[in-house]
Write a protein that holds these residues in place. Structure first.
Motif, PDB file in Angstrom:
ATOM      1  N   GLN A 223       0.824  -1.212   0.000  1.00  0.00           N
ATOM      2  CA  GLN A 223       0.000   0.000   0.000  1.00  0.00           C
ATOM      3  C   GLN A 223       0.857   1.261   0.000  1.00  0.00           C
ATOM      4  O   GLN A 223       1.980   1.271   0.509  1.00  0.00           O
ATOM      5  CB  GLN A 223      -0.925   0.003   1.215  1.00  0.00           C
ATOM      6  CG  GLN A 223      -2.022  -1.055   1.157  1.00  0.00           C
ATOM      7  CD  GLN A 223      -2.911  -1.013   2.395  1.00  0.00           C
ATOM      8  OE1 GLN A 223      -2.608  -0.338   3.375  1.00  0.00           O
ATOM      9  NE2 GLN A 223      -4.013  -1.735   2.335  1.00  0.00           N
ATOM     10  N   MET A 224       0.278   2.337  -0.562  1.00  0.00           N
ATOM     11  CA  MET A 224       0.993   3.604  -0.703  1.00  0.00           C
ATOM     12  C   MET A 224       0.145   4.748  -0.157  1.00  0.00           C
ATOM     13  O   MET A 224      -1.067   4.611   0.003  1.00  0.00           O
ATOM     14  CB  MET A 224       1.289   3.880  -2.186  1.00  0.00           C
ATOM     15  CG  MET A 224       2.027   2.785  -2.917  1.00  0.00           C
ATOM     16  SD  MET A 224       2.125   3.128  -4.699  1.00  0.00           S
ATOM     17  CE  MET A 224       3.217   4.550  -4.729  1.00  0.00           C
ATOM     18  N   ASP A 225       0.810   5.872   0.102  1.00  0.00           N
ATOM     19  CA  ASP A 225       0.118   7.126   0.358  1.00  0.00           C
ATOM     20  C   ASP A 225       0.783   8.190  -0.498  1.00  0.00           C
ATOM     21  O   ASP A 225       1.516   7.867  -1.443  1.00  0.00           O
ATOM     22  CB  ASP A 225       0.111   7.478   1.850  1.00  0.00           C
ATOM     23  CG  ASP A 225       1.503   7.741   2.418  1.00  0.00           C
ATOM     24  OD1 ASP A 225       2.489   7.767   1.632  1.00  0.00           O
ATOM     25  OD2 ASP A 225       1.634   7.935   3.636  1.00  0.00           O
ATOM     26  N   GLY A 226       0.562   9.456  -0.194  1.00  0.00           N
ATOM     27  CA  GLY A 226       1.122  10.522  -1.007  1.00  0.00           C
ATOM     28  C   GLY A 226       2.633  10.585  -0.996  1.00  0.00           C
ATOM     29  O   GLY A 226       3.239  11.252  -1.833  1.00  0.00           O
ATOM     30  N   GLU A 227       3.262   9.891  -0.034  1.00  0.00           N
ATOM     31  CA  GLU A 227       4.725   9.857   0.062  1.00  0.00           C
ATOM     32  C   GLU A 227       5.284   8.518  -0.408  1.00  0.00           C
ATOM     33  O   GLU A 227       6.458   8.234  -0.214  1.00  0.00           O
ATOM     34  CB  GLU A 227       5.135  10.133   1.510  1.00  0.00           C
ATOM     35  CG  GLU A 227       6.531  10.692   1.660  1.00  0.00           C
ATOM     36  CD  GLU A 227       6.890  11.034   3.098  1.00  0.00           C
ATOM     37  OE1 GLU A 227       8.085  11.074   3.412  1.00  0.00           O
ATOM     38  OE2 GLU A 227       5.962  11.258   3.908  1.00  0.00           O
ATOM     39  N   GLY A 228       4.451   7.722  -1.036  1.00  0.00           N
ATOM     40  CA  GLY A 228       4.942   6.469  -1.591  1.00  0.00           C
ATOM     41  C   GLY A 228       4.673   5.272  -0.708  1.00  0.00           C
ATOM     42  O   GLY A 228       3.712   5.224   0.066  1.00  0.00           O
ATOM     43  N   LEU A 229       5.540   4.300  -0.803  1.00  0.00           N
ATOM     44  CA  LEU A 229       5.393   3.013  -0.130  1.00  0.00           C
ATOM     45  C   LEU A 229       5.277   3.175   1.383  1.00  0.00           C
ATOM     46  O   LEU A 229       6.039   3.924   1.998  1.00  0.00           O
ATOM     47  CB  LEU A 229       6.593   2.151  -0.503  1.00  0.00           C
ATOM     48  CG  LEU A 229       6.632   0.673  -0.134  1.00  0.00           C
ATOM     49  CD1 LEU A 229       7.447  -0.082  -1.179  1.00  0.00           C
ATOM     50  CD2 LEU A 229       7.258   0.483   1.228  1.00  0.00           C
ATOM     51  N   LEU A 230       4.317   2.451   1.988  1.00  0.00           N
ATOM     52  CA  LEU A 230       4.084   2.535   3.437  1.00  0.00           C
ATOM     53  C   LEU A 230       4.875   1.456   4.176  1.00  0.00           C
ATOM     54  O   LEU A 230       4.629   0.264   3.984  1.00  0.00           O
ATOM     55  CB  LEU A 230       2.591   2.377   3.747  1.00  0.00           C
ATOM     56  CG  LEU A 230       1.706   3.578   3.397  1.00  0.00           C
ATOM     57  CD1 LEU A 230       0.234   3.179   3.402  1.00  0.00           C
ATOM     58  CD2 LEU A 230       1.953   4.709   4.397  1.00  0.00           C
ATOM     59  N   PRO A 231       5.826   1.837   5.019  1.00  0.00           N
ATOM     60  CA  PRO A 231       6.649   0.839   5.713  1.00  0.00           C
ATOM     61  C   PRO A 231       5.833  -0.056   6.646  1.00  0.00           C
ATOM     62  O   PRO A 231       6.141  -1.239   6.787  1.00  0.00           O
ATOM     63  CB  PRO A 231       7.673   1.671   6.479  1.00  0.00           C
ATOM     64  CG  PRO A 231       7.120   3.054   6.517  1.00  0.00           C
ATOM     65  CD  PRO A 231       6.271   3.208   5.308  1.00  0.00           C
ATOM     66  N   GLU A 232       4.778   0.497   7.293  1.00  0.00           N
ATOM     67  CA  GLU A 232       3.961  -0.325   8.194  1.00  0.00           C
ATOM     68  C   GLU A 232       3.247  -1.435   7.417  1.00  0.00           C
ATOM     69  O   GLU A 232       3.144  -2.567   7.885  1.00  0.00           O
ATOM     70  CB  GLU A 232       2.915   0.531   8.910  1.00  0.00           C
ATOM     71  CG  GLU A 232       3.412   1.878   9.425  1.00  0.00           C
ATOM     72  CD  GLU A 232       3.291   2.966   8.381  1.00  0.00           C
ATOM     73  OE1 GLU A 232       2.170   3.355   8.012  1.00  0.00           O
ATOM     74  OE2 GLU A 232       4.350   3.434   7.934  1.00  0.00           O
ATOM     75  N   SER A 233       2.743  -1.071   6.228  1.00  0.00           N
ATOM     76  CA  SER A 233       2.075  -2.062   5.385  1.00  0.00           C
ATOM     77  C   SER A 233       3.060  -3.129   4.913  1.00  0.00           C
ATOM     78  O   SER A 233       2.741  -4.320   4.891  1.00  0.00           O
ATOM     79  CB  SER A 233       1.430  -1.369   4.181  1.00  0.00           C
ATOM     80  OG  SER A 233       0.857  -2.307   3.298  1.00  0.00           O
ATOM     81  N   MET A 234       4.267  -2.705   4.575  1.00  0.00           N
ATOM     82  CA  MET A 234       5.294  -3.646   4.140  1.00  0.00           C
ATOM     83  C   MET A 234       5.670  -4.593   5.266  1.00  0.00           C
ATOM     84  O   MET A 234       5.780  -5.813   5.077  1.00  0.00           O
ATOM     85  CB  MET A 234       6.527  -2.876   3.651  1.00  0.00           C
ATOM     86  CG  MET A 234       7.597  -3.751   3.025  1.00  0.00           C
ATOM     87  SD  MET A 234       8.912  -2.806   2.239  1.00  0.00           S
ATOM     88  CE  MET A 234       9.901  -2.347   3.639  1.00  0.00           C
ATOM     89  N   ASP A 235       5.839  -4.041   6.473  1.00  0.00           N
ATOM     90  CA  ASP A 235       6.184  -4.864   7.635  1.00  0.00           C
ATOM     91  C   ASP A 235       5.081  -5.882   7.933  1.00  0.00           C
ATOM     92  O   ASP A 235       5.355  -7.058   8.199  1.00  0.00           O
ATOM     93  CB  ASP A 235       6.424  -3.952   8.840  1.00  0.00           C
ATOM     94  CG  ASP A 235       6.938  -4.709  10.058  1.00  0.00           C
ATOM     95  OD1 ASP A 235       7.581  -5.771   9.889  1.00  0.00           O
ATOM     96  OD2 ASP A 235       6.685  -4.251  11.185  1.00  0.00           O
ATOM     97  N   GLN A 236       3.830  -5.421   7.885  1.00  0.00           N
ATOM     98  CA  GLN A 236       2.719  -6.325   8.160  1.00  0.00           C
ATOM     99  C   GLN A 236       2.628  -7.428   7.099  1.00  0.00           C
ATOM    100  O   GLN A 236       2.429  -8.606   7.436  1.00  0.00           O
ATOM    101  CB  GLN A 236       1.406  -5.535   8.188  1.00  0.00           C
ATOM    102  CG  GLN A 236       0.185  -6.399   8.522  1.00  0.00           C
ATOM    103  CD  GLN A 236      -1.101  -5.588   8.594  1.00  0.00           C
ATOM    104  OE1 GLN A 236      -1.112  -4.390   8.326  1.00  0.00           O
ATOM    105  NE2 GLN A 236      -2.189  -6.230   8.947  1.00  0.00           N
ATOM    106  N   THR A 237       2.788  -7.063   5.847  1.00  0.00           N
ATOM    107  CA  THR A 237       2.745  -8.047   4.766  1.00  0.00           C
ATOM    108  C   THR A 237       3.801  -9.125   4.958  1.00  0.00           C
ATOM    109  O   THR A 237       3.524 -10.328   4.824  1.00  0.00           O
ATOM    110  CB  THR A 237       2.951  -7.352   3.408  1.00  0.00           C
ATOM    111  OG1 THR A 237       1.872  -6.443   3.171  1.00  0.00           O
ATOM    112  CG2 THR A 237       3.007  -8.364   2.270  1.00  0.00           C
ATOM    113  N   LEU A 238       5.012  -8.712   5.306  1.00  0.00           N
ATOM    114  CA  LEU A 238       6.110  -9.670   5.477  1.00  0.00           C
ATOM    115  C   LEU A 238       5.946 -10.498   6.751  1.00  0.00           C
ATOM    116  O   LEU A 238       6.243 -11.693   6.765  1.00  0.00           O
ATOM    117  CB  LEU A 238       7.440  -8.920   5.492  1.00  0.00           C
ATOM    118  CG  LEU A 238       7.833  -8.251   4.164  1.00  0.00           C
ATOM    119  CD1 LEU A 238       8.984  -7.271   4.369  1.00  0.00           C
ATOM    120  CD2 LEU A 238       8.207  -9.299   3.122  1.00  0.00           C
TER     121      LEU A 238
END
Length: 523
Positions: A223-238
């Motif tokens: 997932q992304m927002d206006g600043e690009g890739l969301l680290p929390e979403s990346m962490d949760q996905t992994l």
């Protein structure tokens, strides 16, 4: 030079003066045909910096199995004084049908087409005649997969100036553009038989997806927002990765376009980059940093500017300091392979770029390049070197980038102004980009009279064809979806301000507005 800041060793970035003094001390660069070189020949001393981590566990069996090219290695013997070569299949430059090439180029910092230009000439035997360090006799023969020593030196110095990687054993390797570099890098890190996968933004560069998919490697979006890739979403996905449900191993590679992201135009701030890097450290992801738009970072958009922006840099040092630090600049592990290119900032047709990574990774990349393309074109290297190194120098090239940034800022502002004027804001929204070449427009399907009876994808297609009928082409957001098989509840269109004139952009946005209004049945 290293200094202590709050108990942490910080390695200061060298200046242009430092680099030119180092060059003067080293003396004239004299090389022959297919000369072997690497960044260590041209870097500042790296004492005190740590070494990169070992990445054997991330490399594919294909990459680990690639031996060095024997014939390329044999070229190293040519530097022995008095050596006569009967070993390599190098054609004699006597039979090259090019004796001289001349080109007219701008004189830094006067880059407008209306400004006076200077004539630059490249001869076949300039090295022999002592008039240049690079010529047609060398550039037009076979070379090393890493590229010529002359361009390697310039790019190595440029990398130090801009990024100053915080570990010792970094290297650069020239590439045949970033698309070719991405294909080789994915093959180097991922393997179909291992069910490898790659993590990237939920909307990403369509050609990257088309590069990854045929290799049997799955791409998954974050997932992304206006600043690009969301680290929390990346962490949760992994953290919640289920190999059976996903049909692929947990990703060990992140592909990201941090600045002026294609297609969304989003730019990750420094804290966002640090947070993403921390997630990559936590889950041991290797980062492919694709940065064609890095130097096109702009001041914030002002709807009605009344005067030149005070944030416009006046010196190269101010320009460099104002850029968001790259992943390469915060990479203490050597877990980043950065891809740079001259395509977006000079000429796409040069097909010349470079990667920066740890020596181990660059060596693996080089082994592939030796049998895939044998390195970039000699014409491209020589013509760019003559412009960037011998004519402009580092300061001249940076001033070119500063000037280019100003022009793209003006183009962006022109596009945003006509969007403000003509697009129906009740159904269309956007975030002004702070980098790159693209505006990402969101159309709200919930306000369409036929939604949800008709899908968002169907409405997107209708708007697209209405726009084509009106005489304007915008890229559909669905073309960039990392996981196109998943349900879509949003509509996006990508517009570029890179090529059309300001007048044509105004006409195009009016036509797009008519297409959206027709689909949504708006007055």
């Amino acid at each position: 030079m290293s200094v202590q800041q709050n108990g942490v060793v910080v390695h200061e970035r060298p200046s242009i003066t430092d680099i030119m003094e180092r060059r003067a001390k080293a003396g004239r660069l004299v090389t022959g045909i297919a000369a072997v070189s690497d960044s260590d020949m041209f870097k500042a001393p790296t004492s005190g910096k740590p070494k990169a981590k070992n990445w054997d566990s991330h490399l594919s069996p294909e990459s680990q199995g690639r031996p060095p090219c024997i014939l390329k290695q044999a070229s190293g013997y040519l530097k022995v004084p008095g050596m006569i070569s009967l070993g390599g299949g190098f054609p004699s430059s006597e039979y090259f049908p090019y004796s001289e090439i001349s080109m007219r180029v701008p004189t830094a910092p006067a880059f407008a087409e209306t400004d006076p230009t200077q004539l630059v000439t490249i001869g076949k035997h300039d090295i022999r005649d002592g008039t240049s360090e690079y010529d047609l006799s060398v550039a037009l023969n076979y070379g090393q997969a890493t590229g010529s020593p002359q361009m390697t030196r310039f790019i190595t110095e440029h990398t130090e100036l801009m990024f100053n990687p915080p570990y010792a054993d970094w290297q650069i390797c020239q590439t045949v553009g970033s698309t070719s570099a991405l294909e080789q890098t994915v093959r180097m890190l991922c393997d179909r038989a291992r069910k490898d996968s790659i993590l990237t933004e939920e909307y990403t560069f369509a050609t990257a997806l088309e590069t990854i998919a045929p290799l049997g490697v799955k791409a998954f979006g974050v997932q992304m927002d206006g600043e690009g890739l969301l680290p929390e979403s990346m962490d949760q996905t992994l953290s919640e990765w289920n190999e059976d449900a996903r049909g692929a191993r947990k990703p060990h590679v992140l592909y990201t376009v941090p600045s002026g992201q294609n297609p969304t135009g989003a730019t990750q701030g420094i804290q966002r980059r640090r947070d993403i890097y921390a997630v990559c450290q936590k889950h041991d992801l290797y980062i492919i940093e694709d940065e064609p738009y890095y130097y096109l970072q702009m001041p914030a958009y002002k709807a009605q500017p009344t005067a030149p922006s005070s944030s416009d840099p006046t010196s190269v040092e101010t320009f460099i300091a104002g850029l968001v630090p790259a992943f390469l600049s915060i990479d203490v592990d050597g877990r980043v392979l950065r891809m740079d290119s001259f395509s977006k900032v000079l000429v796409p047709g040069s097909r010349l770029g470079w990667i920066t990574a740890s020596a181990q990774i660059v060596q693996r990349y080089q082994r592939h390049a030796e049998v895939a393309n044998q390195g970039p074109s000699g014409f491209s290297q020589l013509m760019l070197w003559k412009l960037l190194d011998e004519t402009w120098g580092h300061e001249g090239y940076l001033r070119w980038l500063m000037d280019l940034r100003m022009h793209y800022t003006r183009r962006r502002d022109a596009l945003l102004a006509v969007c403000d004027e003509f697009l129906p804001r009740e159904v269309v929204s956007w975030t002004p980009p702070s980098s790159g070449m693209f505006l990402w427009m969101k159309v709200d399907p919930a306000k369409h009279p036929d939604y949800p009876r008709r899908s968002a994808l169907d409405i997107e297609e209708e708007i697209f064809h209405h726009a084509i009928d009106n005489g304007v082409l915008c890229a559909r957001g669905s073309w960039f979806r990392t996981e196109p098989g998943t349900p879509a509840s949003e509509i996006f269109f990508r517009a570029t301000y890179a090529s059309a004139s300001e007048e044509a952009m105004g006409t195009a946005i009016q036509r797009l507005s008519m297409a959206i209004r027709k689909s949504f049945q708006l007055q």
